[in-house]
Design a protein around this motif. Structure first.
Motif, PDB file in Angstrom:
ATOM      1  N   VAL A 117       0.822  -1.200   0.000  1.00 10.83           N
ATOM      2  CA  VAL A 117       0.000   0.000   0.000  1.00 10.83           C
ATOM      3  C   VAL A 117       0.861   1.257   0.000  1.00 10.83           C
ATOM      4  N   HIS A 118       0.454   2.237  -0.762  1.00 14.48           N
ATOM      5  CA  HIS A 118       1.093   3.544  -0.754  1.00 14.48           C
ATOM      6  C   HIS A 118       0.586   4.311   0.473  1.00 14.48           C
ATOM      7  N   MET A 119       1.466   5.002   1.177  1.00 13.80           N
ATOM      8  CA  MET A 119       1.068   5.738   2.373  1.00 13.80           C
ATOM      9  C   MET A 119      -0.032   6.751   2.079  1.00 13.80           C
ATOM     10  N   ALA A 120       0.062   7.426   0.944  1.00 16.87           N
ATOM     11  CA  ALA A 120      -0.948   8.425   0.613  1.00 16.87           C
ATOM     12  C   ALA A 120      -2.324   7.790   0.451  1.00 16.87           C
ATOM     13  N   ARG A 121      -2.382   6.582  -0.087  1.00 24.31           N
ATOM     14  CA  ARG A 121      -3.675   5.884  -0.244  1.00 24.31           C
ATOM     15  C   ARG A 121      -4.258   5.572   1.136  1.00 24.31           C
ATOM     16  N   THR A 142     -11.380   9.993   4.089  1.00 24.18           N
ATOM     17  CA  THR A 142     -12.730   9.683   3.605  1.00 24.18           C
ATOM     18  C   THR A 142     -13.623   9.139   4.706  1.00 24.18           C
ATOM     19  N   LEU A 143     -13.072   8.245   5.542  1.00 25.37           N
ATOM     20  CA  LEU A 143     -13.902   7.472   6.459  1.00 25.37           C
ATOM     21  C   LEU A 143     -14.007   8.041   7.871  1.00 25.37           C
ATOM     22  N   LEU A 144     -13.015   8.803   8.320  1.00 24.60           N
ATOM     23  CA  LEU A 144     -13.038   9.247   9.712  1.00 24.60           C
ATOM     24  C   LEU A 144     -13.992  10.426   9.895  1.00 24.60           C
ATOM     25  N   PRO A 145     -14.774  10.411  10.965  1.00 26.41           N
ATOM     26  CA  PRO A 145     -15.724  11.506  11.216  1.00 26.41           C
ATOM     27  C   PRO A 145     -15.000  12.752  11.715  1.00 26.41           C
ATOM     28  N   ARG A 202      -4.902  -7.778   8.952  1.00 26.89           N
ATOM     29  CA  ARG A 202      -3.755  -7.584   8.066  1.00 26.89           C
ATOM     30  C   ARG A 202      -4.245  -7.049   6.729  1.00 26.89           C
ATOM     31  N   VAL A 203      -3.592  -5.989   6.238  1.00 24.67           N
ATOM     32  CA  VAL A 203      -3.938  -5.396   4.949  1.00 24.67           C
ATOM     33  C   VAL A 203      -2.703  -5.407   4.060  1.00 24.67           C
ATOM     34  N   LEU A 208      -8.417  -1.619   2.457  1.00 24.24           N
ATOM     35  CA  LEU A 208      -8.308  -0.583   3.481  1.00 24.24           C
ATOM     36  C   LEU A 208      -9.658  -0.126   4.020  1.00 24.24           C
ATOM     37  N   ALA A 209     -10.565   0.206   3.140  1.00 21.40           N
ATOM     38  CA  ALA A 209     -11.856   0.743   3.574  1.00 21.40           C
ATOM     39  C   ALA A 209     -12.597  -0.257   4.454  1.00 21.40           C
TER      40      ALA A 209
END
Length: 578
Positions: A380-384, A391-394, A525-526, A532-533
């Motif tokens: 995974v790229h850190m920026a992703r 996107t997901l955090l309130p 584990r990802v 990720l989502a």
């Protein structure tokens, strides 16, 4: 009051008296690991129903206390026993000292009748701890315990906040004494920061207003002092009156929402486009920032000749590095309010061309950053990863980033959605190992959801605190950025010495999700960005225990630094882009 006000005196141990005094300050959790010297304090805390969190390493306890203090504005509390317990605190206390975070640390000391006769675990701990704290207080007279506890809280929360050590000799803690009941009172101003506020001199405020009235391209630089002073509304009001953009340091992230149109993001060593705007400014207002190495890109920002108004509550920080035109010595909230009043009768200038330039630079940066935010690379790229967090955090989420690799990436790319301390990173000393205990402290501060970010190197330092978090049923998500390396060091070796020139920067390939499960956490584990989502959604829904998401990120050292394109980053020998 803890001691009955109808009693003129009462007999209790020194340790019990300390516990009763602390209870008067309405404390949060106390993080520590006991020893014989402080047993009466522990017994007093138990009897009084105070919450004490047994930790596995004193440094982690002090880090947790630091994060608790940042998240609440109230003093963080920790304790340590004589010798190794006390010396284990040093790194964390320096973090709080450099960052201006209020901490009261109780430390056991030798029995005074036997000091310097080679008592078990005896060392010159005062000489080690004194330069790490704002003030070191040692109880020499048991009758002075109430006074000295008040002093500890007063010093920790006044002026520029910081850590205070209260050292308690064994004989003081265990001895009993007839205390005067009237001595047991707390100064309620010292229950949070700032306990007192001061305003800059009126003539200095007028001088600052004169500098800003003539500016066509003013920029506000916000540091961590905005958080400490709770000066969010005042900062926003001044920015509106000046019609000026606001850039922030790593510690100042959240002084203004990153999504606010006036925010131009991080400035300094890493920058979206703020550095270019600052370079063309014709006036700067610096609020609550020391203008240290990182914020100034190793003392190259701001360029010479820009008029600077510097507001700080610590006089010796004014003009330390660069020439300033107006020094405003005072509390950030009070200073911003006075400056706003001095400018409030003028119509905010349009600055159309200035804001058009800012819009163009913002658009260009977003265009350059988008491929990284949307990267499908695996690992995974850190920026992703950070884009999924955005996107997901309130809006109410609190992100706790470890001091090195994790804070560099999130500092640049993560967006706070509202003003406030929604982003915590230990940039006072920039030690790694803060991510896990910091998440613990933020959770115990009542913040939710809490998302910690740590590298595998930092996680290895404090992994034992997962036992603490599971035992205490803490709910937070810890993202382990797993690149099987001391990533920051490996990236620097690559940049300075070239591909293949790596020494002592590689770590073992470990599955931290399985390790977390062995502690009793939910482990995920990802390996692929498409996971990720789902992983974050599942983690945020978990209750009653921590969640550790082990994210395998790029192993390519050319891609490990968060420049716009880290492969093009030029690092000269002797330079350090952090």
């Amino acid at each position: 009051m803890i001691i009955n006000s109808q009693e003129s005196t009462r007999v209790c141990s020194g340790g019990r008296a300390i516990a009763e005094m602390i209870k008067l300050y309405e404390p949060g959790p106390i993080f520590g690991m006991g020893g014989f010297q402080m047993l009466p304090f522990y017994e007093g805390a138990r009897q009084l129903g105070m919450r004490h969190i047994l930790i596995n390493d004193e440094r982690a306890g002090a880090f947790a206390a630091d994060a608790y203090a940042r998240a609440t504005g109230r003093p963080g509390l920790c304790d340590a026993t004589l010798g190794p317990g006390a010396t284990n605190l040093v790194t964390a206390l320096v973090e709080s000292l450099n960052a201006g975070i209020p901490i009261v640390a109780l430390v056991g000391d030798t029995h005074r009748s036997h000091s310097w006769k080679n008592m078990t675990q005896e060392t010159r701990q005062e000489e080690l701890l004194r330069p790490a704290v704002k003030e070191y207080l040692r109880v020499e007279d048991i009758a002075r315990i109430p006074e000295l506890v008040r002093r500890a809280f007063s010093v920790a929360t006044s002026g520029r906040p910081g850590p205070v050590v209260l050292a308690v000799p064994e004989d003081i803690a265990h001895a009993e004494h007839h205390f005067a009941a009237a001595d047991f009172w707390a100064d309620q101003r010292a229950t949070r920061v700032p306990s007192t506020r001061s305003s800059p001199a009126p003539d200095a405020v007028q001088d600052a207003a004169a500098v800003l009235e003539g500016a066509q391209r003013p920029v506000i630089l916000a540091g961590g002092g905005v958080h400490l002073a709770d000066a969010y509304a005042e900062l926003a009001a001044l920015a509106e009156t000046l019609n000026a953009p606001v850039a922030h340091t790593l510690s100042g992230k959240g002084a203004l929402s990153c999504l606010d149109d006036r925010s131009i993001g991080l400035f300094g060593r890493y920058s979206r486009f703020a550095n270019e705007i600052i370079d063309t400014a014709d006036a700067l207002v610096v609020v609550g920032s020391k203008l240290g190495e990182i914020a100034t890109k190793r003392y190259t920002i701001p360029r010479a000749g820009i008029p600077i108004v510097h507001l700080d509550n610590t006089a010796e920080e004014l003009g330390r590095y660069t020439k300033i035109d107006v020094a405003l010595w005072g509390d950030a909230r009070e200073g911003l309010s006075r400056l706003h009043e001095a400018l409030s009768d003028r119509v905010p200038p349009q600055r159309t061309s200035f804001w058009q330039e800012i819009a163009e630079r913002r658009t260009a940066w977003e265009r350059e950053a988008e491929p990284r935010y949307a990267s499908a690379d695996s690992p995974v790229h850190m920026a992703r990863l950070i884009n999924e967090m955005n996107t997901l955090l309130p809006p109410e989420a609190v992100v706790v980033a470890d001091g090195g690799f994790a804070s560099h990436w999130t500092g640049l790319l993560y967006n706070t959605k509202q003003a406030g301390r929604g982003y915590i990173s230990d940039r006072g000393f920039a030690s790694i190992g803060y991510g896990l205990p910091g998440a613990m402290g933020a959770f115990l501060a009542g913040r939710s959801p809490v998302i910690g970010l740590t590298g595998d190197g930092g996680f290895n330092m404090t992994v034992g605190e997962l036992e603490t978090a599971v035992r205490e049923k803490m709910e937070f998500v810890l993202l382990v950025v797993n690149n099987a390396a001391s990533g920051y060091v490996k990236a620097l070796q690559h940049a300075v010495y070239g591909p293949g020139s790596y020494e002592s920067s590689d770590l073992s390939e470990l599955n931290y999700a399985r390790i977390a499960e062995a502690y009793g956490c939910l482990g995920i584990r990802v390996d692929d960005p498409g996971q990720l989502a789902g992983a974050l959604t599942r983690a945020l829904a978990e209750r009653g225990r921590p969640v550790v998401i082990d994210v395998a990120v790029t192993r390519d050292p050319a891609q490990m630094l968060p420049a716009v394109d880290s492969r093009t980053l030029k690092v000269e020998a002797g330079d350090r882009p952090a």
